[in-house]
Design a protein around this motif. Sequence first.
Motif, mmCIF file in Angstrom:
data_model
loop_
_atom_site.group_PDB
_atom_site.id
_atom_site.type_symbol
_atom_site.label_atom_id
_atom_site.label_comp_id
_atom_site.label_asym_id
_atom_site.label_seq_id
_atom_site.Cartn_x
_atom_site.Cartn_y
_atom_site.Cartn_z
ATOM 1 N N SER A 114 33.428 30.625 28.322
ATOM 2 C CA SER A 114 32.087 30.986 28.791
ATOM 3 C C SER A 114 31.391 29.776 29.420
ATOM 4 C CB SER A 114 31.249 31.524 27.630
ATOM 5 O OG SER A 114 29.919 31.690 28.049
ATOM 6 N N ALA A 115 31.517 28.611 28.766
ATOM 7 C CA ALA A 115 30.924 27.384 29.327
ATOM 8 C C ALA A 115 31.526 27.102 30.703
ATOM 9 C CB ALA A 115 31.151 26.203 28.373
ATOM 10 N N MET A 116 32.831 27.347 30.828
ATOM 11 C CA MET A 116 33.519 27.141 32.107
ATOM 12 C C MET A 116 32.979 28.104 33.166
ATOM 13 S SD MET A 116 35.753 25.469 33.771
ATOM 14 C CE MET A 116 36.844 24.619 32.688
ATOM 15 N N ARG A 117 32.723 29.357 32.769
ATOM 16 C CA ARG A 117 32.155 30.348 33.699
ATOM 17 C C ARG A 117 30.824 29.853 34.251
ATOM 18 N NH1 ARG A 117 30.447 32.577 37.442
ATOM 19 N NH2 ARG A 117 29.568 34.654 37.558
ATOM 20 N N THR A 168 21.722 34.996 40.101
ATOM 21 C CA THR A 168 22.098 34.251 38.901
ATOM 22 C C THR A 168 21.627 34.984 37.657
ATOM 23 O OG1 THR A 168 21.749 32.260 40.206
ATOM 24 C CG2 THR A 168 22.001 31.942 37.847
ATOM 25 N N SER A 169 20.470 35.606 37.773
ATOM 26 C CA SER A 169 19.887 36.348 36.660
ATOM 27 C C SER A 169 20.819 37.447 36.142
ATOM 28 C CB SER A 169 18.584 36.987 37.123
ATOM 29 O OG SER A 169 17.555 36.640 36.260
ATOM 30 N N ASP A 170 21.623 38.028 37.035
ATOM 31 C CA ASP A 170 22.545 39.093 36.636
ATOM 32 C C ASP A 170 23.606 38.600 35.645
ATOM 33 O OD1 ASP A 170 21.200 40.722 38.374
ATOM 34 O OD2 ASP A 170 22.709 40.629 39.958
ATOM 35 N N VAL A 171 23.924 37.306 35.721
ATOM 36 C CA VAL A 171 24.965 36.741 34.846
ATOM 37 C C VAL A 171 24.441 36.587 33.423
ATOM 38 C CG1 VAL A 171 26.512 34.756 34.486
ATOM 39 C CG2 VAL A 171 25.972 35.519 36.814
ATOM 40 N N TYR A 172 23.144 36.281 33.324
ATOM 41 C CA TYR A 172 22.553 35.999 32.006
ATOM 42 C C TYR A 172 21.526 37.072 31.670
ATOM 43 C CZ TYR A 172 24.725 31.626 33.273
ATOM 44 O OH TYR A 172 25.635 30.681 33.684
ATOM 45 N N THR A 173 22.030 38.187 31.149
ATOM 46 C CA THR A 173 21.136 39.313 30.883
ATOM 47 C C THR A 173 20.272 39.080 29.646
ATOM 48 O OG1 THR A 173 23.004 40.366 29.782
ATOM 49 C CG2 THR A 173 22.556 41.052 32.044
ATOM 50 N N LEU A 214 32.098 38.065 32.094
ATOM 51 C CA LEU A 214 32.481 39.352 32.685
ATOM 52 C C LEU A 214 31.758 39.668 33.990
ATOM 53 C CD1 LEU A 214 32.517 41.345 29.345
ATOM 54 C CD2 LEU A 214 34.518 40.579 30.650
ATOM 55 N N VAL A 215 30.660 38.953 34.259
ATOM 56 C CA VAL A 215 29.884 39.222 35.482
ATOM 57 C C VAL A 215 30.456 38.333 36.585
ATOM 58 C CG1 VAL A 215 27.572 39.371 36.492
ATOM 59 C CG2 VAL A 215 27.866 39.679 34.031
ATOM 60 N N ASN A 271 39.910 40.805 34.516
ATOM 61 C CA ASN A 271 40.005 42.252 34.773
ATOM 62 C C ASN A 271 40.656 42.989 33.603
ATOM 63 O OD1 ASN A 271 38.722 42.275 37.235
ATOM 64 N ND2 ASN A 271 40.609 41.914 38.398
ATOM 65 N N GLN A 272 41.639 42.338 32.970
ATOM 66 C CA GLN A 272 42.283 42.942 31.790
ATOM 67 C C GLN A 272 41.276 43.113 30.655
ATOM 68 O OE1 GLN A 272 45.678 40.576 30.627
ATOM 69 N NE2 GLN A 272 46.715 40.876 32.590
ATOM 70 N N VAL A 273 40.380 42.123 30.494
ATOM 71 C CA VAL A 273 39.358 42.223 29.445
ATOM 72 C C VAL A 273 38.438 43.404 29.749
ATOM 73 C CG1 VAL A 273 37.433 41.072 28.271
ATOM 74 C CG2 VAL A 273 39.437 39.740 28.948
ATOM 75 N N HIS A 274 38.072 43.572 31.011
ATOM 76 C CA HIS A 274 37.226 44.721 31.389
ATOM 77 C C HIS A 274 37.874 46.035 30.933
ATOM 78 C CE1 HIS A 274 33.801 43.252 33.689
ATOM 79 N NE2 HIS A 274 34.587 42.325 34.195
ATOM 80 N N ARG A 275 39.192 46.138 31.157
ATOM 81 C CA ARG A 275 39.895 47.364 30.749
ATOM 82 C C ARG A 275 39.908 47.490 29.226
ATOM 83 N NH1 ARG A 275 43.023 45.744 35.255
ATOM 84 N NH2 ARG A 275 44.695 44.804 34.022
#
Length: 197
Positions: free
Chosen positions: A161-164, A42-47, A35-36, A102-106
């Motif tokens: 997720s692995a693909m992200r 990079t740190s923002d992606v892995y909270t 979702l990020v 974006n649909q998942v975000h909604r």
Amino acid sequence: MALAGILQAISQVQHLTRQSNADMDAIAASLNAILVTNPDTTSDVYTDKIALNKGYQLIVSQLGDSQNKDMEITRYLVGILALERKLARSNNALAMLSERINQVHRQLSHFELTSDQVIANFAGIYSDIISPLGPKLQISGNPEFLKRPQTQEKIRALLLSAMRSAVLWRQLGGKRRYLIFNRKSIIDIAKNNLTLS
């Protein structure tokens, strides 16, 4: 960090195919990375840094001199990196991916990240956009677990997720050959991050 993200997601796939229970905290950490999409660092992606520990452990065991390498993990990693190369060359797939995320975000205004509905949506994104790009990843494991629709959806969501993380790895300059030629420095960074966690 991105390489640890790939391996953390892959290790969850392996866990789901061998155990009847799912580690929902680890799954949530992996799914959150999808979702990020516009991180400053990079740190923002892995909270969830603790969740990445499994990924760092796998970097050390898979790239290190240890004899107990897991060939299944290696096979999944190679497959994901190959699919990511195909994704990077398809502007159409990238545009569809962005729209579907974006649909998942909604959807998250109505459902939890690890709810069946959201996981099914992530799984659908993987099936519709990533899967057709190349040879399907052959997932091994207990046939009893693999035939459960909810397990299949969690696996596809984790592969997304692995693909992200694979996309991020490439954006940061990661290449497959680095896993061979820069092995020692990658292992050292992973070890340092393990001790910090």
